[in-house]
Design a protein around this motif. Sequence first.
Motif, PDB file in Angstrom:
ATOM      1  N   ARG A  98      30.975  68.420  74.699  1.00 60.86           N
ATOM      2  CA  ARG A  98      31.572  69.650  75.207  1.00 60.86           C
ATOM      3  C   ARG A  98      32.875  69.286  75.872  1.00 60.86           C
ATOM      4  O   ARG A  98      33.171  68.116  76.114  1.00 60.86           O
ATOM      5  N   THR A  99      33.669  70.306  76.163  1.00 56.39           N
ATOM      6  CA  THR A  99      34.844  70.040  76.984  1.00 56.39           C
ATOM      7  C   THR A  99      34.388  69.717  78.398  1.00 56.39           C
ATOM      8  O   THR A  99      33.289  70.068  78.816  1.00 56.39           O
ATOM      9  N   LEU A 100      35.257  69.037  79.116  1.00 56.48           N
ATOM     10  CA  LEU A 100      35.000  68.688  80.515  1.00 56.48           C
ATOM     11  C   LEU A 100      36.014  69.391  81.395  1.00 56.48           C
ATOM     12  O   LEU A 100      37.156  69.619  80.983  1.00 56.48           O
ATOM     13  N   THR A 101      35.606  69.696  82.619  1.00 56.23           N
ATOM     14  CA  THR A 101      36.627  70.074  83.586  1.00 56.23           C
ATOM     15  C   THR A 101      37.396  68.813  83.964  1.00 56.23           C
ATOM     16  O   THR A 101      36.889  67.690  83.836  1.00 56.23           O
ATOM     17  N   LEU A 102      38.602  68.999  84.437  1.00 55.97           N
ATOM     18  CA  LEU A 102      39.394  67.851  84.872  1.00 55.97           C
ATOM     19  C   LEU A 102      38.696  67.133  86.021  1.00 55.97           C
ATOM     20  O   LEU A 102      38.775  65.902  86.128  1.00 55.97           O
ATOM     21  N   LEU A 103      37.976  67.867  86.852  1.00 51.23           N
ATOM     22  CA  LEU A 103      37.235  67.243  87.952  1.00 51.23           C
ATOM     23  C   LEU A 103      36.159  66.302  87.407  1.00 51.23           C
ATOM     24  O   LEU A 103      35.990  65.183  87.898  1.00 51.23           O
ATOM     25  N   GLU A 104      35.419  66.739  86.383  1.00 52.70           N
ATOM     26  CA  GLU A 104      34.382  65.900  85.790  1.00 52.70           C
ATOM     27  C   GLU A 104      34.973  64.678  85.104  1.00 52.70           C
ATOM     28  O   GLU A 104      34.446  63.563  85.213  1.00 52.70           O
ATOM     29  N   PHE A 105      36.090  64.877  84.421  1.00 56.01           N
ATOM     30  CA  PHE A 105      36.762  63.744  83.777  1.00 56.01           C
ATOM     31  C   PHE A 105      37.166  62.699  84.813  1.00 56.01           C
ATOM     32  O   PHE A 105      36.937  61.497  84.630  1.00 56.01           O
ATOM     33  N   LEU A 106      37.767  63.136  85.909  1.00 55.08           N
ATOM     34  CA  LEU A 106      38.201  62.191  86.935  1.00 55.08           C
ATOM     35  C   LEU A 106      37.015  61.483  87.578  1.00 55.08           C
ATOM     36  O   LEU A 106      37.107  60.295  87.923  1.00 55.08           O
ATOM     37  N   ALA A 107      35.895  62.174  87.718  1.00 57.37           N
ATOM     38  CA  ALA A 107      34.704  61.530  88.268  1.00 57.37           C
ATOM     39  C   ALA A 107      34.206  60.433  87.339  1.00 57.37           C
ATOM     40  O   ALA A 107      33.874  59.324  87.778  1.00 57.37           O
ATOM     41  N   TYR A 108      34.154  60.724  86.044  1.00 57.06           N
ATOM     42  CA  TYR A 108      33.743  59.697  85.081  1.00 57.06           C
ATOM     43  C   TYR A 108      34.705  58.518  85.093  1.00 57.06           C
ATOM     44  O   TYR A 108      34.288  57.353  85.085  1.00 57.06           O
ATOM     45  N   MET A 109      35.993  58.787  85.105  1.00 55.90           N
ATOM     46  CA  MET A 109      36.960  57.693  85.073  1.00 55.90           C
ATOM     47  C   MET A 109      36.895  56.854  86.345  1.00 55.90           C
ATOM     48  O   MET A 109      37.161  55.656  86.311  1.00 55.90           O
ATOM     49  N   THR A 110      36.516  57.467  87.457  1.00 58.34           N
ATOM     50  CA  THR A 110      36.320  56.708  88.691  1.00 58.34           C
ATOM     51  C   THR A 110      35.162  55.732  88.530  1.00 58.34           C
ATOM     52  O   THR A 110      35.243  54.565  88.937  1.00 58.34           O
ATOM     53  N   VAL A 111      34.081  56.193  87.921  1.00 59.06           N
ATOM     54  CA  VAL A 111      32.950  55.309  87.638  1.00 59.06           C
ATOM     55  C   VAL A 111      33.365  54.199  86.680  1.00 59.06           C
ATOM     56  O   VAL A 111      33.102  53.015  86.914  1.00 59.06           O
ATOM     57  N   PHE A 112      34.034  54.563  85.592  1.00 55.51           N
ATOM     58  CA  PHE A 112      34.409  53.571  84.582  1.00 55.51           C
ATOM     59  C   PHE A 112      35.433  52.577  85.114  1.00 55.51           C
ATOM     60  O   PHE A 112      35.443  51.408  84.725  1.00 55.51           O
ATOM     61  N   ALA A 113      36.297  53.024  86.006  1.00 58.59           N
ATOM     62  CA  ALA A 113      37.239  52.090  86.623  1.00 58.59           C
ATOM     63  C   ALA A 113      36.493  51.044  87.432  1.00 58.59           C
ATOM     64  O   ALA A 113      36.808  49.846  87.386  1.00 58.59           O
ATOM     65  N   ASN A 114      35.491  51.487  88.177  1.00 59.69           N
ATOM     66  CA  ASN A 114      34.726  50.563  89.003  1.00 59.69           C
ATOM     67  C   ASN A 114      33.920  49.578  88.173  1.00 59.69           C
ATOM     68  O   ASN A 114      33.810  48.403  88.507  1.00 59.69           O
ATOM     69  N   GLU A 115      33.347  50.054  87.074  1.00 58.81           N
ATOM     70  CA  GLU A 115      32.414  49.228  86.310  1.00 58.81           C
ATOM     71  C   GLU A 115      33.087  48.388  85.230  1.00 58.81           C
ATOM     72  O   GLU A 115      32.667  47.249  84.983  1.00 58.81           O
ATOM     73  N   VAL A 116      34.096  48.922  84.556  1.00 58.73           N
ATOM     74  CA  VAL A 116      34.687  48.205  83.414  1.00 58.73           C
ATOM     75  C   VAL A 116      36.208  48.184  83.457  1.00 58.73           C
ATOM     76  O   VAL A 116      36.861  47.917  82.442  1.00 58.73           O
ATOM     77  N   GLY A 117      36.790  48.460  84.615  1.00 60.28           N
ATOM     78  CA  GLY A 117      38.240  48.441  84.719  1.00 60.28           C
ATOM     79  C   GLY A 117      38.926  49.492  83.878  1.00 60.28           C
ATOM     80  O   GLY A 117      40.111  49.376  83.561  1.00 60.28           O
ATOM     81  N   GLY A 118      38.186  50.545  83.527  1.00 61.24           N
ATOM     82  CA  GLY A 118      38.763  51.635  82.749  1.00 61.24           C
ATOM     83  C   GLY A 118      38.872  51.365  81.269  1.00 61.24           C
ATOM     84  O   GLY A 118      39.384  52.213  80.524  1.00 61.24           O
ATOM     85  N   ASN A 119      38.409  50.206  80.802  1.00 55.50           N
ATOM     86  CA  ASN A 119      38.471  49.886  79.368  1.00 55.50           C
ATOM     87  C   ASN A 119      37.183  50.383  78.715  1.00 55.50           C
ATOM     88  O   ASN A 119      36.127  49.784  78.867  1.00 55.50           O
ATOM     89  N   LEU A 120      37.263  51.487  77.976  1.00 59.24           N
ATOM     90  CA  LEU A 120      36.086  52.223  77.535  1.00 59.24           C
ATOM     91  C   LEU A 120      35.534  51.673  76.225  1.00 59.24           C
ATOM     92  O   LEU A 120      35.558  52.319  75.178  1.00 59.24           O
TER      93      LEU A 120
END
Length: 393
Positions: A136-158
């Motif tokens: 589904r589409t994401l709100t920008l808030l949800e996208f930023l929350a996911y990217m915050t998690v991914f930055a912490n765990e994998v340096g943002g490399n998806l």
Amino acid sequence: MLVNRRQFCQASVILPFMQTSLAFGDELEDPEEVPFIVGRADFSGAWKRVDAGSVVADFVAPRLDEKHISELTRIQVNGAGHVDDVIQRFSGNGCLTWFKQNIVGKKYWENVSIDDSPASRANFSLFWDKYCERNRTLTLLEFLAYMTVFANEVGGNLTTRSERINSLKHKLRPGITYLYDRFYIQSGSRRFQKMSYNGAHNRTCYQLFHDDRFLEQHKHLPLAEKVARTSDQAWKGDAYPRDRYPVSPESSETGIILECDFFKFRGRGLIQTTWRSNYRHIVQMIKSYQGQSSTIASHRESWRNIPDEDALSSSTNSDWDELFAASDREILTFAVAKHAEVGRYLPLSQEPASVNGTKIGSILRMGVGVGGDKSYGHTLRARMHTLCNSLLG
């Protein structure tokens, strides 16, 4: 049912995140490797605090500005290109560049790095395009929350990651014994237990060494004849019999043992899918798949006419490595979305009071669902506070 790490992790030690990486060869005797202490996600739900001491929250995240929440929930994003366009409209840069230039090093982000290499940019596009296409589409808030998690765990490399283990030279838990063993780590007055992967929501090695489907599928591997129909009770337990069997993650040495659940169903992906019970969701998705992925289609043909449990037992490490790493990103994105669906931490609410609250629809609830304890939720919200202020002023 998807096994959520909250079922295992009741501790709520509130500490800021620290960026660290557990790689093959790292020593895990140091208490700073306990995920709750260093601020990393306990994706497997294998860790819990077991001392009787009280838990004191010494870090409470600031609340997001209500105007920021309203603006970021109003904007829907439908793919990587759209995300970059939206972020550029606010900041003048695409998403990964904005993270690296405007966020890294700021308050609550001091120990986080962002990979904005060409390969990371390509992975960003592949992941978010497929995620939005198949979910589904994401709100920008949800996208930023996911990217915050991914930055912490994998340096943002998806791109996919597999749960890693100790060096073969580790004094206490060499190689694959880290996954198999139950053990304790003391940190001051706090005591933490890491549970064994041999059992719980996996089948034990003993069960598999008496399973006809498992033995038939893997009988060609080293050590198969030795362990088939074994009476060795160690394979029911939580201490790997390393005095009698190799601890290497190399199939040429450890053979059929590596196809047992404790190793095969270790964490994979961006929000690490762990345990047989959670890989079952993926088997069910593959068996009903109607899309264009040739990788998934080949496994569908192998598994579609057999029970889910037989598919899981006959599957191999190579199967799962291939599925999670496939360039189509079907499994990688499915696993992330399934985790949120069953964990009930998305969608985020559009009401500012709920987003800043503690219940379903809040950022704190998403953090607990992903990371396993309240500390993860509070630091997720604190970092989101920094993101929102940077992006919207």
